[in-house]
Design a protein around this motif. Structure first.
Motif, short mmCIF file in Angstrom:
data_model
loop_
_atom_site.label_atom_id
_atom_site.label_comp_id
_atom_site.label_asym_id
_atom_site.label_seq_id
_atom_site.Cartn_x
_atom_site.Cartn_y
_atom_site.Cartn_z
N GLN A 1 6.49 12.17 -1.32
CA GLN A 1 6.51 10.58 -1.40
C GLN A 1 7.88 10.28 -1.66
O GLN A 1 8.97 10.83 -2.41
N VAL A 2 8.64 9.41 -0.98
CA VAL A 2 10.09 8.80 -1.08
C VAL A 2 10.15 7.77 -2.05
O VAL A 2 9.40 6.60 -1.95
N GLN A 3 11.04 7.84 -3.04
CA GLN A 3 11.02 7.00 -4.03
C GLN A 3 12.66 6.71 -4.33
O GLN A 3 13.59 7.68 -4.24
N LEU A 4 12.86 5.62 -4.43
CA LEU A 4 14.33 5.04 -4.90
C LEU A 4 14.16 4.31 -6.27
O LEU A 4 13.32 3.69 -6.40
N THR A 5 15.13 4.71 -7.09
CA THR A 5 15.35 3.94 -8.66
C THR A 5 16.50 3.41 -8.85
O THR A 5 17.42 3.82 -8.61
N GLU A 6 16.58 2.36 -9.13
CA GLU A 6 17.70 1.36 -9.33
C GLU A 6 17.96 1.37 -10.80
O GLU A 6 16.92 1.28 -11.63
N SER A 7 19.17 1.12 -11.18
CA SER A 7 19.42 1.14 -12.63
C SER A 7 20.89 0.29 -12.87
O SER A 7 21.61 0.11 -11.69
N GLY A 8 21.10 -0.29 -14.14
CA GLY A 8 22.42 -0.74 -14.29
C GLY A 8 22.39 -2.34 -14.17
O GLY A 8 23.43 -2.84 -14.62
N GLY A 9 21.18 -2.98 -14.23
CA GLY A 9 20.99 -4.30 -14.30
C GLY A 9 21.15 -4.77 -15.20
O GLY A 9 21.20 -4.09 -16.45
N GLY A 10 21.28 -6.30 -15.64
CA GLY A 10 21.48 -6.90 -16.94
C GLY A 10 21.92 -8.23 -17.24
O GLY A 10 22.14 -8.89 -15.87
N LEU A 11 22.27 -8.60 -18.10
CA LEU A 11 22.95 -10.21 -18.45
C LEU A 11 24.46 -9.97 -18.54
O LEU A 11 24.74 -9.18 -19.36
#
Length: 114
Positions: A1-11
């Motif tokens: 299964q192909v998965q992508l994970t984002e990180s680094g967001g915030g206020l």
């Protein structure tokens, strides 16, 4: 299964910076193209930037403020966002093209306060 994970967001305050990262599942070979999109409340999803084997490409709305980088051989991409504005507030999504199919990550929230 192909998965992508984002990180680094915030206020962040207006004028500030954030760097988003995207990692693809290690069990799959390379994505051919990776992109960043965003979707603000009540608006359609908007393309922001593309990285492939050629030159990076940007939407006019972020050109000069956002920088895409990455290593397609490692299924990774980043989006450096500078001089952020309140109108940049949205959920940001990573997208990758693999064997003719496009895959989105789950998104990461970016909120810019005035």
């Amino acid at each position: 299964q192909v998965q992508l994970t984002e990180s680094g967001g915030g206020l962040v305050q207006a004028g500030g910076s954030l760097k988003l990262s995207c990692a693809g599942s290690s069990s799959r070979p390379n994505f051919n193209v990776m992109r960043w999109y965003r979707q603000a409340p009540g608006k359609q999803r908007e393309w922001l930037a593309t990285i492939s084997n050629g030159r990076p490409d940007y939407a006019e709305s972020v050109k000069g403020r956002f920088t895409i980088s990455g290593d397609l051989s490692k299924n990774s991409a980043s989006l450096q966002m500078d001089d952020l504005k309140p109108e940049d507030t949205a959920v940001y999504y990573c997208w990758g093209l693999y064997r003719g199919y496009g895959y989105f990550g789950q998104g990461t929230q970016v909120t810019v306060s005035s």
